[in-house]
Design an enzyme around this catalytic site. Sequence first.
Site, PDB file in Angstrom:
ATOM      1  N   GLY A 249      72.567 -73.878  38.283  1.00  0.00           N
ATOM      2  CA  GLY A 249      71.135 -73.565  38.286  1.00  0.00           C
ATOM      3  C   GLY A 249      70.865 -72.106  38.649  1.00  0.00           C
ATOM      4  O   GLY A 249      69.770 -71.601  38.441  1.00  0.00           O
TER       5      GLY A 249
ATOM      6  N   ASP B 222      80.357 -56.564  40.108  1.00  0.00           N
ATOM      7  CA  ASP B 222      81.586 -57.341  39.997  1.00  0.00           C
ATOM      8  C   ASP B 222      82.688 -56.642  40.793  1.00  0.00           C
ATOM      9  O   ASP B 222      83.105 -55.538  40.443  1.00  0.00           O
ATOM     10  CB  ASP B 222      82.001 -57.475  38.530  1.00  0.00           C
TER      11      ASP B 222
ATOM     12  N   LYS C 215      86.733 -61.529  44.071  1.00  0.00           N
ATOM     13  CA  LYS C 215      87.851 -62.330  43.547  1.00  0.00           C
ATOM     14  C   LYS C 215      88.965 -62.474  44.573  1.00  0.00           C
ATOM     15  O   LYS C 215      89.309 -61.529  45.279  1.00  0.00           O
ATOM     16  CB  LYS C 215      88.410 -61.681  42.275  1.00  0.00           C
TER      17      LYS C 215
ATOM     18  N   HIS D  86      91.267 -64.863  40.825  1.00  0.00           N
ATOM     19  CA  HIS D  86      91.457 -63.679  39.970  1.00  0.00           C
ATOM     20  C   HIS D  86      92.402 -63.942  38.790  1.00  0.00           C
ATOM     21  O   HIS D  86      92.159 -63.509  37.675  1.00  0.00           O
ATOM     22  CB  HIS D  86      91.984 -62.525  40.835  1.00  0.00           C
TER      23      HIS D  86
ATOM     24  N   TYR E  66      90.838 -54.431  44.104  1.00  0.00           N
ATOM     25  CA  TYR E  66      90.380 -53.119  43.620  1.00  0.00           C
ATOM     26  C   TYR E  66      90.381 -52.069  44.737  1.00  0.00           C
ATOM     27  O   TYR E  66      90.285 -50.869  44.460  1.00  0.00           O
ATOM     28  CB  TYR E  66      88.976 -53.198  42.995  1.00  0.00           C
TER      29      TYR E  66
END
Length: 317
Positions: free
Chosen positions: A9, A43, A77, A110, A48
């Site tokens: 939703g 994101d 992730k 990931h 990273y």
Amino acid sequence: MEYLTLSSGDRLPMLGLGTWKAEPGAVYKAVRQAIQIGYRHFDCAAIYGNEGEIGKALADATASGDVDREALWVSSKLWNNSHLQADVRPALEQSLSDLQLDYLDLYIIHWPVAFKPGVSFPQSAEEYFSLEEVPISETWGALELCVDRGLARNIGVSNFSVPKLRSLLQHSKIKPTVNQVEMHPALCQHKLKKFCDDNAVAVTAYSPLGSRDRATAFKSKKEPDLLALEAVREIAELRGITPAQVLLAWAVNRGTAVIPKSTNPDRLKLNFDSVIIELTPAEIDRINQSDRNYRFINGAFFTSKGSPYTVGGIWDQ
Ligand code: A2P
């Protein structure tokens, strides 16, 4: 902003800012600029290495009244070294702490690949777990508990093939709302997209511009230049827009979310504006002719000697 309504939703903003390879020192400014331009979807990922800087930018943006937390969509992730049941929640809490957030909008597995705890990138075969040793169902169960505890509002996966996603859908209590995969005109993934559409799993397209800022070691000399594809160039010229905008509009017009990375203010704006470009069905068909099942990110870096993973096994191809 256009949104995708997820099976939970919740509404996922279709254009997000990719932060893989967003350089430390540059990503703070990029996130602040992106919020001012109108980006609401960020994101991120632990691997990273820049969630701390992104967190500072998000905190400063909310504190200075640029945006409310509730209007933001922040994904992160779970890295491959935290697939064991006991390691999932601490990994999520580390991302929350770095991002200066109380909850994530989306937490994603990931890769369907597992490493031993503490291993960032395996140097030897012993540093991997196989998926028989640490099955996705174990990791997913721990993610479900994170939803129950309010740490993540949605949970999803990345780099999942149809068989892996089908199995997860069959065996999960809380369904994955998103599968984030590489997707662009040279890798249209029509079958995977149809499976996701049929099963109410939204798709987020990563590397939509071909990730040309990847390390040279991970590049092939023969890789396609998406910005130079004939169909992309010609449609860009005819419409007076840029090739990157054609690529991003193609993703949005197919009904996927898309997360181009940029730390350049002009390109951040150009990319954001592409979300409202409407391509005709004929233009989309023409762009689809560029499909050649080409992966820039093929997972070969997880298949060194002795690894339980193979490129064919990761993609089930
Ligand atoms: P930069 O950050 O300097 O803008 P991907 O999203 O597929 O990983 O691609 C990211 C790469 O594409 C980066 O090198 C980024 O550079 C570049 N890029 C981002 N937006 C554009 C654009 N509008 N036109 C051309 N290149 C772009």
